[in-house]
Design a protein around this motif. Structure first.
Motif, mmCIF file in Angstrom:
data_model
loop_
_atom_site.group_PDB
_atom_site.id
_atom_site.type_symbol
_atom_site.label_atom_id
_atom_site.label_comp_id
_atom_site.label_asym_id
_atom_site.label_seq_id
_atom_site.Cartn_x
_atom_site.Cartn_y
_atom_site.Cartn_z
ATOM 1 N N THR A 3 0.752 -13.221 22.266
ATOM 2 C CA THR A 3 -0.117 -14.240 22.842
ATOM 3 C C THR A 3 0.036 -15.558 22.103
ATOM 4 O OG1 THR A 3 -1.684 -12.469 23.360
ATOM 5 C CG2 THR A 3 -2.484 -14.711 23.546
ATOM 6 N N LEU A 4 0.146 -15.511 20.793
ATOM 7 C CA LEU A 4 0.318 -16.726 19.990
ATOM 8 C C LEU A 4 1.622 -17.425 20.346
ATOM 9 C CD1 LEU A 4 -0.749 -18.548 17.714
ATOM 10 C CD2 LEU A 4 0.511 -17.105 16.122
ATOM 11 N N ILE A 5 2.673 -16.673 20.547
ATOM 12 C CA ILE A 5 3.968 -17.257 20.896
ATOM 13 C C ILE A 5 3.909 -17.913 22.269
ATOM 14 C CG2 ILE A 5 6.394 -16.710 21.397
ATOM 15 C CD1 ILE A 5 6.170 -14.531 19.217
ATOM 16 N N VAL A 6 3.304 -17.233 23.227
ATOM 17 C CA VAL A 6 3.201 -17.786 24.584
ATOM 18 C C VAL A 6 2.390 -19.080 24.581
ATOM 19 C CG1 VAL A 6 2.238 -17.365 26.877
ATOM 20 C CG2 VAL A 6 3.541 -15.575 25.734
ATOM 21 N N TRP A 7 1.245 -19.080 23.915
ATOM 22 C CA TRP A 7 0.407 -20.276 23.894
ATOM 23 C C TRP A 7 1.018 -21.393 23.053
ATOM 24 C CZ3 TRP A 7 -3.470 -21.824 26.880
ATOM 25 C CH2 TRP A 7 -3.988 -20.880 27.766
ATOM 26 N N THR A 8 1.802 -21.044 22.053
ATOM 27 C CA THR A 8 2.509 -22.063 21.291
ATOM 28 C C THR A 8 3.573 -22.729 22.161
ATOM 29 O OG1 THR A 8 2.108 -20.894 19.222
ATOM 30 C CG2 THR A 8 3.887 -22.510 19.232
ATOM 31 N N LEU A 9 4.267 -21.953 22.966
ATOM 32 C CA LEU A 9 5.247 -22.528 23.881
ATOM 33 C C LEU A 9 4.583 -23.424 24.924
ATOM 34 C CD1 LEU A 9 7.695 -19.529 24.426
ATOM 35 C CD2 LEU A 9 8.081 -21.616 23.108
ATOM 36 N N LEU A 10 3.422 -23.016 25.427
ATOM 37 C CA LEU A 10 2.676 -23.877 26.346
ATOM 38 C C LEU A 10 2.242 -25.172 25.667
ATOM 39 C CD1 LEU A 10 0.427 -21.329 28.282
ATOM 40 C CD2 LEU A 10 2.252 -22.742 29.212
ATOM 41 N N ALA A 11 1.829 -25.067 24.418
ATOM 42 C CA ALA A 11 1.438 -26.258 23.666
ATOM 43 C C ALA A 11 2.629 -27.177 23.440
ATOM 44 C CB ALA A 11 0.811 -25.860 22.330
ATOM 45 N N VAL A 12 3.796 -26.609 23.179
ATOM 46 C CA VAL A 12 5.002 -27.430 23.012
ATOM 47 C C VAL A 12 5.293 -28.181 24.307
ATOM 48 C CG1 VAL A 12 7.513 -27.311 22.750
ATOM 49 C CG2 VAL A 12 6.046 -26.078 21.170
#
Length: 112
Positions: A3-12
């Motif tokens: 989940t952290l990776i997915v939301w970090t990619l969305l934030a990027v």
């Protein structure tokens, strides 16, 4: 962790892609796009990230910090490096995310 990776990619995509898009439309209405980004889209994304982080606070506590840091990176890359006004925006987004995270954690704790 996933989940952290997915939301970090969305934030990027949002925090770095948004200033890039505003720069691409510089000939048209870049100031309007910047106002929409800085006063509507980025604060709402910060609230959503904070609320999500509050649900799984042990795994996602870093998400508000990552979001604010990516915003700062994006605007410094595409607008003006070292501009102190962007530090205020980034700090505001961080505070918004942390408040949303704490409220979400409090509500989830009460429901259990």
């Amino acid at each position: 962790m996933k989940t952290l990776i997915v939301w970090t990619l969305l934030a990027v995509l949002l925090m770095i892609g948004g200033p890039w898009l505003a720069l691409q439309f510089a000939g048209m209405d870049a100031m309007g796009i910047c106002f929409i980004l800085f006063f509507a889209i980025n604060p709402l994304f910060s609230v959503v990230c904070g609320a999500l982080a509050g649900k799984k606070i042990r795994q996602l506590w870093a998400l508000p910090i990552i979001t604010a840091g990516l915003f700062l990176l994006g605007v410094w890359l595409f607008f003006e490096m070292g501009e102190p006004a962007f530090l205020i925006y980034s700090g505001s987004y961080l505070i918004i995310s942390i408040i949303a995270m704490l409220i979400s954690a409090f509500v989830n704790r009460k429901q259990r």
